[in-house]
Design a protein around this motif. Structure first.
Motif, PDB file in Angstrom:
ATOM      1  N   GLY A  92      -8.885 -34.016 -25.140  1.00  0.00           N
ATOM      2  CA  GLY A  92      -9.900 -34.978 -25.565  1.00  0.00           C
ATOM      3  C   GLY A  92     -11.315 -34.456 -25.507  1.00  0.00           C
ATOM      4  O   GLY A  92     -12.210 -35.005 -26.157  1.00  0.00           O
ATOM      5  N   HIS A  93     -11.557 -33.405 -24.726  1.00  0.00           N
ATOM      6  CA  HIS A  93     -12.895 -32.820 -24.694  1.00  0.00           C
ATOM      7  C   HIS A  93     -13.206 -32.157 -26.042  1.00  0.00           C
ATOM      8  O   HIS A  93     -12.327 -31.568 -26.677  1.00  0.00           O
ATOM      9  N   ALA A  94     -14.454 -32.229 -26.455  1.00  0.00           N
ATOM     10  CA  ALA A  94     -14.891 -31.514 -27.652  1.00  0.00           C
ATOM     11  C   ALA A  94     -15.090 -30.044 -27.316  1.00  0.00           C
ATOM     12  O   ALA A  94     -15.432 -29.694 -26.181  1.00  0.00           O
ATOM     13  N   ILE A  95     -14.886 -29.188 -28.310  1.00  0.00           N
ATOM     14  CA  ILE A  95     -15.038 -27.742 -28.121  1.00  0.00           C
ATOM     15  C   ILE A  95     -15.770 -27.160 -29.321  1.00  0.00           C
ATOM     16  O   ILE A  95     -15.352 -27.362 -30.463  1.00  0.00           O
ATOM     17  N   THR A  96     -16.850 -26.442 -29.056  1.00  0.00           N
ATOM     18  CA  THR A  96     -17.541 -25.686 -30.089  1.00  0.00           C
ATOM     19  C   THR A  96     -17.312 -24.210 -29.799  1.00  0.00           C
ATOM     20  O   THR A  96     -17.692 -23.719 -28.734  1.00  0.00           O
ATOM     21  N   GLU A  99     -15.670 -18.785 -33.538  1.00  0.00           N
ATOM     22  CA  GLU A  99     -14.812 -18.461 -34.679  1.00  0.00           C
ATOM     23  C   GLU A  99     -14.205 -19.690 -35.337  1.00  0.00           C
ATOM     24  O   GLU A  99     -13.342 -19.570 -36.208  1.00  0.00           O
ATOM     25  N   GLY A 100     -14.639 -20.876 -34.931  1.00  0.00           N
ATOM     26  CA  GLY A 100     -14.306 -22.089 -35.663  1.00  0.00           C
ATOM     27  C   GLY A 100     -13.030 -22.797 -35.298  1.00  0.00           C
ATOM     28  O   GLY A 100     -12.602 -23.704 -36.015  1.00  0.00           O
ATOM     29  N   THR A 101     -12.400 -22.434 -34.180  1.00  0.00           N
ATOM     30  CA  THR A 101     -11.132 -23.077 -33.835  1.00  0.00           C
ATOM     31  C   THR A 101     -11.297 -24.225 -32.846  1.00  0.00           C
ATOM     32  O   THR A 101     -10.310 -24.726 -32.311  1.00  0.00           O
ATOM     33  N   GLY A 102     -12.518 -24.639 -32.584  1.00  0.00           N
ATOM     34  CA  GLY A 102     -12.756 -25.756 -31.676  1.00  0.00           C
ATOM     35  C   GLY A 102     -12.446 -27.084 -32.332  1.00  0.00           C
ATOM     36  O   GLY A 102     -11.797 -27.159 -33.378  1.00  0.00           O
ATOM     37  N   GLN A 103     -12.949 -28.152 -31.727  1.00  0.00           N
ATOM     38  CA  GLN A 103     -12.658 -29.485 -32.244  1.00  0.00           C
ATOM     39  C   GLN A 103     -13.786 -30.441 -31.878  1.00  0.00           C
ATOM     40  O   GLN A 103     -14.411 -30.336 -30.831  1.00  0.00           O
ATOM     41  N   PHE A 109     -18.123 -34.946 -23.314  1.00  0.00           N
ATOM     42  CA  PHE A 109     -18.020 -33.605 -22.761  1.00  0.00           C
ATOM     43  C   PHE A 109     -17.719 -32.609 -23.867  1.00  0.00           C
ATOM     44  O   PHE A 109     -16.818 -32.810 -24.677  1.00  0.00           O
ATOM     45  N   ARG A 110     -18.488 -31.522 -23.893  1.00  0.00           N
ATOM     46  CA  ARG A 110     -18.301 -30.495 -24.920  1.00  0.00           C
ATOM     47  C   ARG A 110     -18.375 -29.116 -24.279  1.00  0.00           C
ATOM     48  O   ARG A 110     -19.310 -28.785 -23.561  1.00  0.00           O
ATOM     49  N   TRP A 111     -17.370 -28.294 -24.588  1.00  0.00           N
ATOM     50  CA  TRP A 111     -17.335 -26.911 -24.156  1.00  0.00           C
ATOM     51  C   TRP A 111     -17.956 -26.031 -25.231  1.00  0.00           C
ATOM     52  O   TRP A 111     -17.638 -26.170 -26.409  1.00  0.00           O
ATOM     53  N   VAL A 131     -17.211 -12.679 -22.108  1.00  0.00           N
ATOM     54  CA  VAL A 131     -16.750 -14.011 -22.457  1.00  0.00           C
ATOM     55  C   VAL A 131     -17.763 -14.990 -21.887  1.00  0.00           C
ATOM     56  O   VAL A 131     -18.199 -14.846 -20.742  1.00  0.00           O
ATOM     57  N   SER A 132     -18.153 -15.983 -22.672  1.00  0.00           N
ATOM     58  CA  SER A 132     -19.135 -16.971 -22.207  1.00  0.00           C
ATOM     59  C   SER A 132     -18.592 -18.378 -22.450  1.00  0.00           C
ATOM     60  O   SER A 132     -18.242 -18.727 -23.578  1.00  0.00           O
ATOM     61  N   ILE A 133     -18.527 -19.177 -21.381  1.00  0.00           N
ATOM     62  CA  ILE A 133     -17.991 -20.540 -21.452  1.00  0.00           C
ATOM     63  C   ILE A 133     -18.910 -21.474 -20.685  1.00  0.00           C
ATOM     64  O   ILE A 133     -19.293 -21.183 -19.549  1.00  0.00           O
ATOM     65  N   ALA A 134     -19.270 -22.588 -21.302  1.00  0.00           N
ATOM     66  CA  ALA A 134     -20.111 -23.578 -20.626  1.00  0.00           C
ATOM     67  C   ALA A 134     -19.661 -24.981 -21.003  1.00  0.00           C
ATOM     68  O   ALA A 134     -19.163 -25.211 -22.106  1.00  0.00           O
ATOM     69  N   LEU A 135     -19.860 -25.915 -20.095  1.00  0.00           N
ATOM     70  CA  LEU A 135     -19.546 -27.321 -20.336  1.00  0.00           C
ATOM     71  C   LEU A 135     -20.816 -28.147 -20.240  1.00  0.00           C
ATOM     72  O   LEU A 135     -21.610 -27.988 -19.308  1.00  0.00           O
ATOM     73  N   ALA A 136     -20.993 -29.045 -21.212  1.00  0.00           N
ATOM     74  CA  ALA A 136     -22.122 -29.973 -21.195  1.00  0.00           C
ATOM     75  C   ALA A 136     -21.610 -31.402 -21.291  1.00  0.00           C
ATOM     76  O   ALA A 136     -20.610 -31.682 -21.963  1.00  0.00           O
ATOM     77  N   GLU A 137     -22.286 -32.290 -20.597  1.00  0.00           N
ATOM     78  CA  GLU A 137     -22.076 -33.724 -20.760  1.00  0.00           C
ATOM     79  C   GLU A 137     -23.271 -34.243 -21.540  1.00  0.00           C
ATOM     80  O   GLU A 137     -24.389 -34.267 -21.027  1.00  0.00           O
TER      81      GLU A 137
END
Length: 297
Positions: A92-96, A99-103, A109-111, A131-137
């Motif tokens: 259910g979390h959004a992902i950006t 390479e365009g495979t997010g949602q 919440f968005r990764w 590798v870079s990963i971050a989560l935002a509310e």
């Protein structure tokens, strides 16, 4: 890395009921006792293993529209793994993702995922990539992990809990003047002739101990957070390029804005990130250059 007790303080932040997604009987939800930063660290390190596997193999390079903007099999494999694991842990979390495979979802919440920051370096076997990963509310960054698997360097940050490098707390440098600072920047892979950054690069080179250009914005920002660099600027970066690094710098005591001094918003056309002590001096110089340089595009 399997989850275990005894992680560094920055890795122990529990967002509990405020930040954890709602559980359902049918969903596989990341356990409440395991926080978002721990998840980001695990996933970044596993994705890093994929990059190291691909680093030793013959390259499979594709181009995004021209012969400058590269994408490799490593980018794709890393992103597929990261997105799959995030969906498994946090359905259910959004992902950006680059390479365009997010949602896109209705979640607050968005990764922000860069599966391989420094693709050109990677393609030339220059070991400055991560590798870079971050989560935002909404607009608030909560957790960040940047991992350079070649050197096994892990940068982490959690909102209100500080920043760490390989488990040890980090703070920005104490350099207080632009003339004694070491800066870093980057240049776009597309529309290079339209970028004004060569003028900024030349000016800041003359006014400092030097300017480095390593080809990974995420690692540049992480190095500002850890005190290796004192300041960074760049134009036209995407959210996935900077989200993790911005939180690292803020939690390490630095400052991030645009050239007008307005707090930086993800996706803004210009970013200025420093140890805070040289921020105003650097901002003034950047503003002076902007008056005679072409507007960023």
């Amino acid at each position: 890395m399997a989850f275990r007790p005894g992680l560094a303080a920055a890795d122990k932040l529990l967002y509990a009921t405020r930040c954890s997604p709602p559980t359902t009987a049918s969903s596989k939800i990341f356990p409440m006792s395991k926080n978002y930063l721990q998840a980001a660290v695990e996933i970044a390190q596993q994705a890093g293993k994929i990059l190291i596997e691909e680093f030793s193999r013959p390259l499979d390079i594709r181009y995004k529209g021209d012969e400058v903007d590269l994408v490799t099999q490593a980018d794709k494999r890393s992103e597929q793994f990261i997105v799959s694991r995030l969906n498994e842990y946090f359905p259910g979390h959004a992902i950006t993702a680059e390479e365009g495979t997010g949602q896109d979802t209705a979640s607050e919440f968005r990764w922000h995922v860069d599966p391989l920051d420094g693709t050109t370096n990677f393609a030339h076997h220059y070991p400055c990539f991560c590798v870079s990963i971050a989560l935002a509310e909404r607009d608030t960054l909560l957790a960040a992990a940047i991992f350079n698997p070649y050197y096994n360097e892990l940068y982490t940050a959690a909102r209100g809990e500080g920043a760490a490098f390989n488990g040890k707390k980090i703070v920005v440098s104490e350099v207080s003047t632009l003339s004694t600072s070491l800066l870093c920047t980057g240049f776009p892979v597309r529309n290079r002739r339209l970028s004004p950054n060569l003028q900024y690069y030349g000016e800041f080179t003359q006014r400092t101990h030097g300017v480095r250009r390593d080809g990974s914005a995420a690692l540049d920002l992480a190095c500002v957070a850890s005190g290796r660099f004192d300041g960074f600027w760049e134009f036209g970066l995407n959210k996935w390029d900077v989200a993790a690094g911005v939180l690292l710098i803020e939690e390490a005591g630095g400052k991030v804005s645009d050239f007008e001094g307005t707090p930086y918003q993800l996706g803004a056309p210009v970013i200025l990130a420093t140890n805070g002590l040289i921020h105003e001096e650097m901002r003034q110089v950047a503003w002076e250059i902007s008056r005679r340089a072409p507007a960023p595009r």
